[in-house]
Design a protein around this motif. Structure first.
Motif: not given
Ligand code: SR1
Length: 321
Positions: A23, A28-29, A78, A102, A115, A146, A148-149, A152, A175, A203-204, A230
């Protein structure tokens, strides 16, 4: 000051690192890439950037190409395990140094950079619990697959078990290249169907931005608070604007994480030791803290929260500090 001399290949500007992204759009990216590019420039590395733009097959092809073009190292940013792991394996078997951010590389030969996603969720949910008293209807924003998601989400799943007064009344999430506006549309519908929602766990930052748009458009700012992840200068603007529902975010400094990915790749190219797992700690940033501190951008935030800068992680011994 540097403790070792610059390796010849770096001094000659001959090091090529491929950055293969799943992505690339969104704050963020963009910040992450800016950090990676700044570090590459400082280390005289040519960073060859590709993005799958959300197309996992395209990302896998880009990865194959990076191997064929004999990059000195590859950073995979990612991606979904089933589409990137076969090419990561080929690269690892060919001895190409790899950093996987990630995404589960499926091989211990790659340095796994993350992270601390469990901590990110714990910090945001700690704020949610403090504000709600651990009871009430909550809207959750999540898309599986994903890494990281998903991490979480593990914390959210446990949090619901530990706090039976918290009721997840709906789960939404998407997304794509316009995540925030897509999430805003979904959130509006979910909030209209669930009028007792008092908190949104998003949480993004693209999720949190979308949730904030929905809450504002429905005029529910006095009833609903948003707990996100983020940060960016634009996010700080959203969080601190008058009557904003986004009250807390758990975050690293994304550009710092991009810098670390490039430093780790540089160390591997030079044959230096790198921890096989690099986990970057987040901090909780609250609306109150930003407003009270007059913090309006990322530079001011990292000044106020210096632990967001981690120069000792994957430190490059020949680089000026
Ligand atoms: C679609 S995954 C988005 C997440 O990736 C990074 O880990 C950021 O923290 C962001 O929340």
């Amino acid at each position: 000051s540097p403790t070792v001399s610059v390796p010849a290949k770096f001094a000659a500007g001959g090091v090529r690192v491929a950055l293969v992204r799943q992505l690339s759009s969104g704050d963020y990216f963009e910040q992450w890439l800016a950090g990676a590019q700044a570090e590459a420039q400082a280390l005289k590395i040519t960073l060859e950037v590709s993005s799958g733009d959300g197309n996992n097959d395209k990302q896998a092809l880009n990865l194959e190409q990076a191997v064929q073009q004999k990059a000195d190292a590859i950073i995979v940013d990612h991606g979904f395990a089933d589409t990137v792991q076969p090419a990561i394996k080929k690269a690892a078997d060919a001895g190409v140094p790899l950093v996987a951010f990630d995404v589960d590389p499926g091989t211990p030969k790659a340095v796994a950079l993350t992270q601390d996603d469990h901590k990110i969720a714990e910090l945001a949910l700690g704020a949610l619990k403090a504000d709600t008293g651990g009871t009430g209807d909550v809207l959750y924003v999540y898309v599986s697959g994903f890494a990281p998601l998903d991490r979480r989400n593990e914390v959210w799943t446990q949090f619901k078990k530990d706090n039976p007064g918290i009721k997840e009344v709906a789960q939404i999430g998407v997304v794509n290249n316009s995540t925030a506006s897509a999430v805003a549309d979904q959130a509006k519908a979910a909030l209209q169907a669930n009028p007792d929602v008092k908190a949104i766990f998003a949480p993004y930052d693209e999720f949190a931005k979308g949730a904030a748009i929905a809450v504002k458009e429905l005029g529910l700012q006095d009833k609903i608070k948003i707990y996100g992840a983020d940060i960016s200068t634009a996010d700080i603007g959203v969080i601190t604007e008058p009557n904003s529902p986004w009250v807390a975010t758990a975050t690293t400094d994304p550009s710092n994480v991009g810098r670390i990915a490039v430093r780790a790749a540089a160390l591997l190219v030079a044959g230096e030791q790198v921890d096989p797992e690099l986990k970057i700690p987040p901090a909780l940033v609250t609306q109150k803290q930003l407003r009270d501190g007059g913090i309006a951008n990322i530079e001011q935030l990292t000044g106020a929260v210096p632990e967001l800068t981690t120069p000792d992680v994957a430190r490059v011994p020949w680089a000026a500090s």
